[in-house]
Design a protein around this motif. Structure first.
Motif, PDB file in Angstrom:
ATOM      1  N   SER A   1       0.374 -17.153 -19.742  1.00  0.00           N
ATOM      2  CA  SER A   1       1.630 -16.974 -20.483  1.00  0.00           C
ATOM      3  C   SER A   1       2.728 -17.954 -20.108  1.00  0.00           C
ATOM      4  CB  SER A   1       2.157 -15.547 -20.279  1.00  0.00           C
ATOM      5  OG  SER A   1       1.202 -14.615 -20.667  1.00  0.00           O
ATOM      6  N   GLU A   2       2.431 -19.228 -20.224  1.00  0.00           N
ATOM      7  CA  GLU A   2       3.426 -20.275 -20.020  1.00  0.00           C
ATOM      8  C   GLU A   2       3.949 -20.390 -18.593  1.00  0.00           C
ATOM      9  OE1 GLU A   2       4.231 -18.237 -23.113  1.00  0.00           O
ATOM     10  OE2 GLU A   2       2.641 -19.613 -23.743  1.00  0.00           O
ATOM     11  N   LYS A   3       3.225 -19.887 -17.605  1.00  0.00           N
ATOM     12  CA  LYS A   3       3.658 -20.105 -16.248  1.00  0.00           C
ATOM     13  C   LYS A   3       2.451 -20.158 -15.326  1.00  0.00           C
ATOM     14  CE  LYS A   3       4.248 -15.331 -14.716  1.00  0.00           C
ATOM     15  NZ  LYS A   3       5.210 -14.295 -14.288  1.00  0.00           N
ATOM     16  N   LEU A   4       2.695 -20.800 -14.173  1.00  0.00           N
ATOM     17  CA  LEU A   4       1.701 -20.802 -13.108  1.00  0.00           C
ATOM     18  C   LEU A   4       2.074 -19.729 -12.105  1.00  0.00           C
ATOM     19  CD1 LEU A   4       1.231 -24.617 -12.348  1.00  0.00           C
ATOM     20  CD2 LEU A   4      -0.382 -23.105 -13.495  1.00  0.00           C
TER      21      LEU A   4
ATOM     22  N   LEU B   1      -8.250 -29.289 -12.025  1.00  0.00           N
ATOM     23  CA  LEU B   1      -7.917 -28.275 -13.025  1.00  0.00           C
ATOM     24  C   LEU B   1      -9.221 -27.756 -13.607  1.00  0.00           C
ATOM     25  CD1 LEU B   1      -5.853 -26.885 -15.031  1.00  0.00           C
ATOM     26  CD2 LEU B   1      -6.260 -28.856 -16.509  1.00  0.00           C
TER      27      LEU B   1
ATOM     28  N   GLN C   1     -10.625 -25.265 -16.508  1.00  0.00           N
ATOM     29  CA  GLN C   1     -10.309 -24.418 -17.657  1.00  0.00           C
ATOM     30  C   GLN C   1     -11.054 -23.097 -17.523  1.00  0.00           C
ATOM     31  OE1 GLN C   1      -8.025 -25.200 -19.606  1.00  0.00           O
ATOM     32  NE2 GLN C   1      -7.865 -27.424 -19.678  1.00  0.00           N
TER      33      GLN C   1
ATOM     34  N   TYR D   1      -5.658 -18.878 -18.453  1.00  0.00           N
ATOM     35  CA  TYR D   1      -5.998 -20.050 -19.257  1.00  0.00           C
ATOM     36  C   TYR D   1      -6.733 -21.088 -18.421  1.00  0.00           C
ATOM     37  CZ  TYR D   1      -2.889 -18.147 -22.780  1.00  0.00           C
ATOM     38  OH  TYR D   1      -2.303 -17.338 -23.700  1.00  0.00           O
ATOM     39  N   ASN D   2      -6.292 -21.245 -17.183  1.00  0.00           N
ATOM     40  CA  ASN D   2      -6.961 -22.179 -16.301  1.00  0.00           C
ATOM     41  C   ASN D   2      -6.557 -21.901 -14.861  1.00  0.00           C
ATOM     42  OD1 ASN D   2      -4.486 -23.680 -15.621  1.00  0.00           O
ATOM     43  ND2 ASN D   2      -4.602 -24.518 -17.675  1.00  0.00           N
TER      44      ASN D   2
ATOM     45  N   GLN E   1      -5.667 -24.149 -11.237  1.00  0.00           N
ATOM     46  CA  GLN E   1      -5.375 -25.493 -10.746  1.00  0.00           C
ATOM     47  C   GLN E   1      -5.240 -25.453  -9.224  1.00  0.00           C
ATOM     48  OE1 GLN E   1      -2.250 -27.196 -13.177  1.00  0.00           O
ATOM     49  NE2 GLN E   1      -2.394 -29.201 -12.224  1.00  0.00           N
TER      50      GLN E   1
ATOM     51  N   PHE F   1       1.261 -18.765  -8.324  1.00  0.00           N
ATOM     52  CA  PHE F   1       0.733 -19.443  -7.145  1.00  0.00           C
ATOM     53  C   PHE F   1       0.323 -18.474  -6.046  1.00  0.00           C
ATOM     54  CE2 PHE F   1       1.535 -23.992  -7.583  1.00  0.00           C
ATOM     55  CZ  PHE F   1       2.376 -24.025  -8.677  1.00  0.00           C
TER      56      PHE F   1
ATOM     57  N   SER G   1      -1.553 -32.561  -7.959  1.00  0.00           N
ATOM     58  CA  SER G   1      -2.654 -31.866  -8.595  1.00  0.00           C
ATOM     59  C   SER G   1      -3.981 -32.463  -8.150  1.00  0.00           C
ATOM     60  CB  SER G   1      -2.524 -31.971 -10.120  1.00  0.00           C
ATOM     61  OG  SER G   1      -3.622 -31.343 -10.749  1.00  0.00           O
TER      62      SER G   1
ATOM     63  N   GLU H   1      -2.917 -20.124 -14.470  1.00  0.00           N
ATOM     64  CA  GLU H   1      -1.973 -20.229 -15.581  1.00  0.00           C
ATOM     65  C   GLU H   1      -2.140 -19.055 -16.521  1.00  0.00           C
ATOM     66  OE1 GLU H   1      -1.842 -23.868 -17.760  1.00  0.00           O
ATOM     67  OE2 GLU H   1      -0.092 -23.187 -18.886  1.00  0.00           O
TER      68      GLU H   1
END
Lengths: 113, 110
Positions: free
Chosen positions: B95-98, B49, B51, B31-32, B34, B100, B46, B93
């Motif tokens: 599915s609802e998680k980052l 970011l 996208q 999704y993006n 960061q 790293f 941060s 990012e």
């Protein structure tokens, strides 16, 4: 000031003694999550919450519980801590679960002896 | 499973030098992306970011690019300063998680 706060910042405890790390955000964010950071392993997600009363497991949920009764708060509960849960913990929040910048708290350093 | 790699793991440069930090990821369905900065014993700040539909973002002396098709991102820091010394983390990012990377530790020497 927009921020994510965590308490306590430092905690030393013993094996098996239940503890709670609090996390609060003042940005009206829907999404909140918990990560742990370990040397050599980086940051890994423990649990996340898309909104009030909605929580789900991340990559390393074993030994942890969470709750999301209010939008601003997302406590992390260790019911029976063990030494392998010694780590640096971060809470994060964002406007939504996707597409938006994530903001992190200052971290909680937990030592379990 | 998404894997994020950052090279180099550590970098030491003299003050004033322009530098590039690299980040690669294995699954382009993100999704993006960061970029964060982490100071010793501190939280994550941060920086930028990007996208998934964007190619780059700029903030002051920082410029981050994203090439989703090749699974790469770079963070360019212009005219580095000792205050830039920190660990820089890249995260994608999905599915609802980052997810790293393990970071690049940057030291800028006066």
């Amino acid at each position: 000031e927009a921020q994510v706060t965590q308490n306590p910042r430092y905690l030393i405890t013993v094996t098996g003694k239940k503890l709670t790390v609090t996390c609060s955000q003042n940005m009206n964010h829907e999404y909140m999550s918990w990560y742990r950071q370990d040397p050599g392993l980086g940051l890994r997600q423990i649990y996340y919450s898309m909104n009030v009363e909605v929580t789900d497991k991340g990559d390393v949920p074993e030994g942890y519980k969470v709750s999301r009764k209010e939008k601003r708060n997302f406590p992390l509960i260790l019911e029976s801590p063990s030494p392998n849960q010694t780590s640096l913990y971060f809470c994060a929040s964002s406007l939504s679960g996707q597409f938006y910048e994530q903001y992190f708290g200052p971290g909680t350093r937990l030592t379990v002896t | 499973k998404q894997e994020v790699t950052q090279i180099p793991a550590a970098l030491s440069v003299p003050e004033g030098e322009n530098l590039v930090l690299n980040c690669s990821f294995t699954d382009s369905a993100i999704y993006n992306l960061q970029w964060f900065r982490q100071d010793p014993g501190k939280g994550l700040t941060s920086l930028l970011l990007i996208q998934s539909s964007q190619r780059e973002q700029t903030s002051g002396r920082l410029n981050a690019s994203l090439d989703k098709s090749s699974g790469r991102s770079t963070l360019y820091i212009a005219a580095s300063q000792p205050g830039d010394s920190a660990t820089y983390l890249c995260a994608v990012e999905e599915s609802e998680k980052l997810v790293f990377g393990k970071g690049t530790k940057l030291t800028v020497n006066p």
